[in-house]
Design a protein around this motif. Structure first.
Motif, PDB file in Angstrom:
ATOM      1  N   ILE A   1       0.841  -1.185   0.000  1.00  0.00           N
ATOM      2  CA  ILE A   1       0.000   0.000   0.000  1.00  0.00           C
ATOM      3  C   ILE A   1       0.882   1.243   0.000  1.00  0.00           C
ATOM      4  N   VAL A   2       0.732   2.047  -1.063  1.00  0.00           N
ATOM      5  CA  VAL A   2       1.542   3.253  -1.171  1.00  0.00           C
ATOM      6  C   VAL A   2       0.727   4.429  -0.636  1.00  0.00           C
ATOM      7  N   ASP A   3       1.279   5.145   0.324  1.00  0.00           N
ATOM      8  CA  ASP A   3       0.522   6.243   0.934  1.00  0.00           C
ATOM      9  C   ASP A   3       0.948   7.576   0.343  1.00  0.00           C
TER      10      ASP A   3
ATOM     11  N   ALA B   1       4.564   9.214  -0.171  1.00  0.00           N
ATOM     12  CA  ALA B   1       5.555   8.676  -1.101  1.00  0.00           C
ATOM     13  C   ALA B   1       5.534   9.441  -2.423  1.00  0.00           C
TER      14      ALA B   1
ATOM     15  N   LYS C   1      10.174   8.660  -7.173  1.00  0.00           N
ATOM     16  CA  LYS C   1      11.127   7.957  -6.312  1.00  0.00           C
ATOM     17  C   LYS C   1      10.772   6.477  -6.225  1.00  0.00           C
ATOM     18  N   PHE C   2       9.482   6.200  -6.119  1.00  0.00           N
ATOM     19  CA  PHE C   2       9.022   4.816  -6.033  1.00  0.00           C
ATOM     20  C   PHE C   2       9.399   4.051  -7.306  1.00  0.00           C
TER      21      PHE C   2
END
Ligand SMILES: Cc1cc2nc3c(=O)[nH]c(=O)nc-3n(C[C@H](O)[C@H](O)[C@H](O)COP(=O)(O)O)c2cc1C
Ligand code: FES
Lengths: 163, 439
Positions: B325-327, B330, B334-335
């Motif tokens: 789960i990306v919040d 972020a 970069k991810f």
């Protein structure tokens, strides 16, 4: 070149598991490295002889696997995961804290030979991120403060044994 | 030792012995252990394969191929020995489930490997465990010794006349070795360079013999299928997606952890009910549904059943069970960069589109994230990734390209926010500068 008794037993046992001796190579290299600290020229020569390969062939395999090293490392190899789950949970802050506290960067060793540092890929601790492995031991749910404490514990353990 | 979690919606099949001490064979036997092998010994190989096929069990390693069907490809007669190879290399970022199986229920894997052996007429099975999982490899070695001591492995198992040996094998750090053909190379003591297919491993595998390669969770599911029946297992899930699977929920959730849920369980419910929703002060931005190689879903796309076909329909993949789960804290650039750095590092370098593609993408993303990007880069990132798809020797190239394409397409605005030399809007004060050793 002498290895421990358990190493020899495991080697003997594993030799009967495969139709070729070469199959022993990867796990044996890792166990040898754990005993000696790194894959020295002597270790490479000995293992090459045992699995009936040339040293060059063995080195070719060593260079592929990220856990294998031909350079000495610290007694405690601190491996910080910064892959996606750890990244989201602050893995980079943990890595920074280790750099700061140990005064070294990745792939370096502290002058007392106690610690080395590595930034590594996912270690299968994503649900308990951010995570670090010190040698084979997992440390999970970390915060920079907890990381400090863990490093202090290893320092204590490492220096006590020396005395 | 990793923590265990629990939720009322869980249907515990592969995880039913977790936390119950089943690493010890006596305890395992009390918990229905080795009953499935006993049953399989009384079945014709074709019936075992039919049962597994009908159960709708699909590979838990990522691709979701029907397991029984895979087994049926192994030729009946073979001049060379046949092998079963359990894939416990678990290294797809976001995935940490096989670890729990090895830690809590190693005998179920041994049992699954043995049943696969009976089904295809193999007499040797290998359980490959990634090098980092040293404690698990020790647990497995002990479990194997116990199984031999009790006659569940070795010559003439349980007086059946069937011989079956199971051996463990250890890796030494390499993601690519999780790819089935590279896995065989590694077991043969070589660099993990993938093999060209066809021939597929079911026909030409380890040392040239027919080889069944399955993920650890796939194999650990098999004994339950034989005992409970194909129909029971199939009905736990959705059509063509039998059973349950372990989902690894990670990221800023209130209750991250590994949960066993029926196939087809709704992703939104998984995040908000099972995972307890977003941790205080965070909102959801994106979801990686099945390990780092699967295309990301946006907040608007998460009302979806988690099975192989439904995820395919929304342009993603169910993959390895790693739900990240990306919040909102972020940065998606970069991810994307972190994902690409991983694939660039893990590319075995054998084929050019993957080796050069991942390297070039990583360099572009690095420059872009640090404020040196131009508008054309955004299109180039997508163009280059799209040109890697299907053009690499093994699917590692696709694994690198797929999430990248989805991030560029779905979060283009975040890329644009990095243009004109602007610093990353979400980056905290660059930590490295604080560090004296970097000065
Ligand atoms: C780059 C790459 C890495 C992979 N890593 C793994 C892994 O770590 N574990 C795994 O079970 N399958 C992994 N796979 C999938 C395997 O190639 C193979 O499909 C799988 O082990 C088959 O088992 P299954 O049918 O039970 O899923 C990987 C595939 C690729 C392309
Ligand atoms: S991402 Fe860090 S352990 Fe998986």
């Amino acid at each position: 070149m002498r290895f421990s008794e358990p190493f020899e037993q495991r080697f003997q046992e594993m030799a009967s598991h495969y139709p070729t001796r070469r199959s022993l190579l990867v796990p044996t290299l890792l166990y040898a490295q754990d005993e000696v600290g790194f894959l020295s020229d002597e270790v490479v020569a000995e293992i090459a002889r045992r699995v009936e390969l040339t040293e060059l062939e063995v080195r070719n395999v060593i260079s592929y696997y990220s856990m294998l090293t031909t350079q000495p490392r610290g007694k405690y190899n601190v491996q910080v995961c910064t892959n996606i789950a750890c990244l989201l949970m602050g893995g980079e802050e943990i890595l920074d804290r280790c750099r700061l506290k140990l005064g070294i960067r990745e792939k370096e060793t502290t002058p007392d030979g106690l610690f080395s540092l590595e930034e590594v890929e996912c270690m299968g601790a994503c649900c308990w991120a951010p995570a670090v492995q010190v040698n084979y031991d997992f440390h999970e749910h970390l915060t920079p403060q907890k990381m400090d404490q863990i490093l202090d514990q290893y320092t204590k353990k490492g220096t006590e044994r020396r005395r | 030792m990793a923590d265990l979690v629990s939720h009322p919606d869980e249907v515990k099949v592969v995880s039913k012995r977790f936390g119950l001490g089943a690493t010890e064979i006596d305890r395992y036997l009390e918990l229905d252990g080795y009953k499935a092998v006993r049953k399989a010994l009384g079945m014709a190989p074709e019936s075992i394969i039919a049962e597994v096929k009908d159960s709708g069990l699909r590979g838990r390693g990522g691709a979701g191929f029907n397991t029984g069907l895979k087994w049926s490809f192994v030729p009946k007669q073979s001049p060379k020995p046949k092998y079963i190879l359990c894939n416990g290399d678990e290294s797809e970022p976001g995935t940490c489930k096989d670890r729990l199986i090895f830690e809590h229920d190693p005998h179920s894997v041994i049992e699954g490997v043995t049943i696969a052996g009976l089904a295809v007429g193999a007499h040797v099975g290998y359980i490959y465990i990634r090098g980092e999982y040293r404690y698990l490899s020790e647990i497995m070695q002990k479990a194997i010794r116990q199984a031999y001591a009790r006659g569940f492995l070795g010559k003439n198992i349980l007086g059946s006349g069937f011989d079956f040996d199971v051996y463990w094998h250890g890796g030494a750090g390499a993601y690519e070795v999780g790819e089935e053909s590279a896995l065989m190379e590694s077991l043969e003591g070589k660099r993990g360079i993938p093999r060209i297919r066809p021939p597929f491993p079911a026909v030409v595998g380890l040392w040239g013999g027919p080889t069944v390669i399955n993920n650890a969770e796939t194999l650990a599911s098999v004994p339950h299928i034989l005992l409970g029946g194909a129909e029971w297992y199939a009905k736990l899930g959705t059509p063509k997606n039998g059973g349950t699977r372990l989902f690894c929920l990670s990221g800023r959730l209130n209750r991250p952890g590994v949960y066993e849920l029926p196939m087809g369980y709704n992703l939104k419910k998984m995040i908000y009910d099972v995972g307890g929703g977003m941790a205080q002060g965070h909102t959801l931005k994106a979801v990686v549904p099945g390990g780092s190689s699967t295309p990301l879903l946006t907040r608007e796309e998460i009302d979806v059943p988690m099975d192989f076909d439904s995820l395919m329909k929304v342009g993603s993949m169910l993959g390895s069970g790693g739900v990240v789960i990306v919040d909102d804290s972020a940065c998606m650039v970069k991810f994307a960069l972190r994902i690409m750095s991983f694939y660039q590092h893990e590319s075995c370098g054998w084929c050019i589109p993957c080796r050069e593609g991942t390297d070039w993408l990583k360099k572009t993303l690095t420059r872009f994230h640090s404020g040196g990007g131009v508008r054309k880069d955004i299109d180039d990132l997508q163009y280059l990734s799209e040109n890697m798809l299907g053009r690499t020797f093994c699917p590692l190239g696709d694994a690198a390209a797929m999430p990248t394409i989805s991030i560029v397409k779905k979060f283009r605005k975040e890329f644009e926010d990095h243009l004109d030399g602007k610093p990353c809007p979400l980056e905290k004060a660059e930590a490295i500068e604080r560090s004296p050793v970097m000065a």
